[in-house]
Design a protein around this motif. Structure first.
Motif, PDB file in Angstrom:
ATOM      1  N   LEU A   1      23.397  15.766  27.287  1.00 30.75           N
ATOM      2  CA  LEU A   1      23.387  17.123  27.843  1.00 30.75           C
ATOM      3  C   LEU A   1      23.539  18.146  26.725  1.00 30.75           C
ATOM      4  CD1 LEU A   1      23.688  19.257  30.141  1.00 30.75           C
ATOM      5  CD2 LEU A   1      26.116  18.611  30.267  1.00 30.75           C
ATOM      6  N   VAL A   2      22.730  19.197  26.784  1.00 34.86           N
ATOM      7  CA  VAL A   2      22.777  20.285  25.807  1.00 34.86           C
ATOM      8  C   VAL A   2      23.112  21.585  26.531  1.00 34.86           C
ATOM      9  CG1 VAL A   2      21.474  21.615  24.090  1.00 34.86           C
ATOM     10  CG2 VAL A   2      21.043  19.150  24.355  1.00 34.86           C
ATOM     11  N   PHE A   3      24.071  22.321  25.987  1.00 33.95           N
ATOM     12  CA  PHE A   3      24.391  23.661  26.459  1.00 33.95           C
ATOM     13  C   PHE A   3      23.770  24.667  25.493  1.00 33.95           C
ATOM     14  CE2 PHE A   3      28.661  23.443  29.029  1.00 33.95           C
ATOM     15  CZ  PHE A   3      28.070  22.564  29.935  1.00 33.95           C
ATOM     16  N   SER A   4      23.028  25.658  26.008  1.00 30.46           N
ATOM     17  CA  SER A   4      22.440  26.698  25.171  1.00 30.46           C
ATOM     18  C   SER A   4      23.015  28.056  25.586  1.00 30.46           C
ATOM     19  CB  SER A   4      20.910  26.694  25.316  1.00 30.46           C
ATOM     20  OG  SER A   4      20.325  27.704  24.532  1.00 30.46           O
ATOM     21  N   TYR A   5      23.621  28.748  24.623  1.00 25.56           N
ATOM     22  CA  TYR A   5      24.266  30.043  24.881  1.00 25.56           C
ATOM     23  C   TYR A   5      23.400  31.170  24.325  1.00 25.56           C
ATOM     24  CZ  TYR A   5      28.559  27.623  26.240  1.00 25.56           C
ATOM     25  OH  TYR A   5      29.483  26.839  26.875  1.00 25.56           O
ATOM     26  N   HIS A   6      23.194  32.219  25.142  1.00 25.09           N
ATOM     27  CA  HIS A   6      22.242  33.273  24.802  1.00 25.09           C
ATOM     28  C   HIS A   6      22.853  34.665  24.725  1.00 25.09           C
ATOM     29  CE1 HIS A   6      18.467  30.809  25.412  1.00 25.09           C
ATOM     30  NE2 HIS A   6      19.417  30.018  25.843  1.00 25.09           N
ATOM     31  N   GLY A   7      24.148  34.804  24.960  1.00 20.33           N
ATOM     32  CA  GLY A   7      24.749  36.133  24.925  1.00 20.33           C
ATOM     33  C   GLY A   7      26.233  36.067  24.619  1.00 20.33           C
ATOM     34  N   PHE A   8      26.732  37.130  23.982  1.00 18.01           N
ATOM     35  CA  PHE A   8      28.154  37.191  23.647  1.00 18.01           C
ATOM     36  C   PHE A   8      29.026  37.451  24.868  1.00 18.01           C
ATOM     37  CE2 PHE A   8      26.167  38.340  19.580  1.00 18.01           C
ATOM     38  CZ  PHE A   8      26.854  37.488  18.722  1.00 18.01           C
ATOM     39  N   GLU A   9      28.485  38.116  25.892  1.00 22.12           N
ATOM     40  CA  GLU A   9      29.301  38.552  27.015  1.00 22.12           C
ATOM     41  C   GLU A   9      28.913  37.890  28.332  1.00 22.12           C
ATOM     42  OE1 GLU A   9      29.277  42.808  27.027  1.00 22.12           O
ATOM     43  OE2 GLU A   9      30.446  42.934  25.177  1.00 22.12           O
ATOM     44  N   GLU A  10      28.298  36.711  28.262  1.00 18.48           N
ATOM     45  CA  GLU A  10      27.943  35.989  29.488  1.00 18.48           C
ATOM     46  C   GLU A  10      29.174  35.695  30.335  1.00 18.48           C
ATOM     47  OE1 GLU A  10      25.802  32.404  28.664  1.00 18.48           O
ATOM     48  OE2 GLU A  10      24.301  33.410  27.439  1.00 18.48           O
ATOM     49  N   TYR A  11      30.318  35.519  29.691  1.00 18.37           N
ATOM     50  CA  TYR A  11      31.537  35.161  30.419  1.00 18.37           C
ATOM     51  C   TYR A  11      31.983  36.262  31.375  1.00 18.37           C
ATOM     52  CZ  TYR A  11      34.060  38.079  27.042  1.00 18.37           C
ATOM     53  OH  TYR A  11      34.497  39.132  26.273  1.00 18.37           O
ATOM     54  N   LYS A  12      31.454  37.466  31.214  1.00 16.71           N
ATOM     55  CA  LYS A  12      31.830  38.585  32.083  1.00 16.71           C
ATOM     56  C   LYS A  12      30.985  38.668  33.348  1.00 16.71           C
ATOM     57  CE  LYS A  12      33.308  41.581  28.248  1.00 16.71           C
ATOM     58  NZ  LYS A  12      33.079  42.889  27.577  1.00 16.71           N
TER      59      LYS A  12
END
Length: 354
Positions: A106-117
């Motif tokens: 499984l691969v996680f790809s993160y695309h933004g600094f503020e996705e957690y909001k």
């Protein structure tokens, strides 16, 4: 000869925003290279751009239903590798992997600094990253800035976290003579939402001193009406054009002399690369993604949210003779082929160790 893989890509929608567009480009590109690609998403969008060679599966917008459908898919199909884009989709794919008792990498790809909001599950993808790490073979950030944040702030395992720039289909470059002959048009492309800073650009444009300057904006979003009201209040209706959603950034950059990227936050900035690829001078706010792409040599950076500085830089750029060469060369470093090569190597390597 590289092994042909059975790959599952999953994200929120089949097109639209930056991450969704990247996943569609990746799906199309890997399928064109002979891999079997299944693209799963929560909802279909009108402008998805997904090639018919890619198998598509809509799992639904309700999170529990989507997780169950993904788990069923993982139980019935043997994929070589599975990957999610944006944190909410990554978390749902991880839950499906657990329910399916799947051992697929499984691969996680993160695309933004503020996705957690953006929601509770999105927050889980960041705050619970150390707890999720045993389920994940690789964490990918779309820029060095994102990778640093993942490792230093969110405690992603450094040895399993890497940067892969977004694959950007480059646009046809114009000559210096062609760009110089255009009217003094400032072009901007992006979602009309607060983080993209289009309100700052409108404020800056009202301050321009370049005779006959025009602002052309491609994109749509929740700020559209408010931006129109801002334009009217500033009395610049006759010099600002909102094109709405465009099928390609070329619709804007193909008529512009200078590109503006006024984002308040930007993890990467595909439109910045597209602007460089057509040969435009770029004036951008000094946020992580733009800073990394422009690298102090390929465009002008101004403080985030500073309309006066943006106006001054745009006036200067409009008055400067265009020199497309350096920007066009820089854009090639972020081409679709370069990004696809990295993703293909990653997936092939993970499948080989499964």
């Amino acid at each position: 000869m590289m092994r042909k893989l059975d790959i599952l890509l999953y994200t929120r929608a089949s097109g639209g925003g930056g991450a969704e567009r990247v996943w569609a480009i990746l799906a199309n590109g890997l399928a064109a290279r002979g891999h079997r690609v299944t693209f799963a998403f929560d909802e279909t969008t009108a402008n998805d751009g997904v090639d018919p060679t890619v198998e598509t599966i809509e799992v639904g917008e309700r999170h529990p239903v989507a997780v169950l459908r993904l788990a069923r898919l993982l139980r019935t199909r043997h994929f070589d590798v599975i990957a999610g884009a944006v944190s909410v989709s990554c978390v749902k794919l991880a839950l499906a992997k657990v329910l399916a008792l799947s051992r697929t990498p499984l691969v996680f790809s993160y695309h933004g600094f503020e996705e957690y909001k953006t929601g509770r599950l999105s927050a889980v993808g960041f705050y619970a990253l150390p707890a999720l790490a045993p389920l994940v073979r690789r964490f990918v950030g779309v820029s060095d800035g994102i990778v640093r944040a993942l490792v230093e702030r969110w405690h992603a395992p450094e040895g399993r976290t890497e940067r892969i720039y977004n694959p950007v289909p480059l646009l046809a470059a114009a000559s210096a003579e062609e760009i110089a002959a255009r009217p003094p048009i400032v072009g901007a492309v992006g979602r009309l939402s607060r983080e993209k800073g289009m309100d700052v650009l409108v404020d800056a444009f009202a301050r321009l001193t370049t005779p006959g300057a025009i602002l052309v904006v491609g994109g749509d979003g929740p700020e559209r009406e408010r931006l129109a009201e801002q334009v009217a209040a500033l009395g610049i209706d006759d010099r600002v054009r909102f094109l709405g959603r465009v099928s390609s950034a070329a619709e804007v950059y193909g008529q512009s002399r200078v590109a503006a990227v006024p984002s308040r936050t930007e993890a990467f900035g595909m439109t910045t690369v597209e602007a460089l690829s057509v040969g435009l001078g770029v004036v951008a706010s000094d946020c992580e993604g733009s800073r990394e792409i422009l690298a102090g040599r390929y465009g002008t950076l101004v403080p985030v949210g500073d309309a006066a500085a943006l106006a001054t830089a745009l006036d200067r750029a409009l008055a400067t003779a265009p020199d497309p060469g350096p920007g066009v060369s820089r854009a090639r470093e972020f081409s679709a082929e370069a990004g696809l090569d990295q993703w293909e190597r990653l997936f092939t390597g993970l499948a080989a160790t499964d």
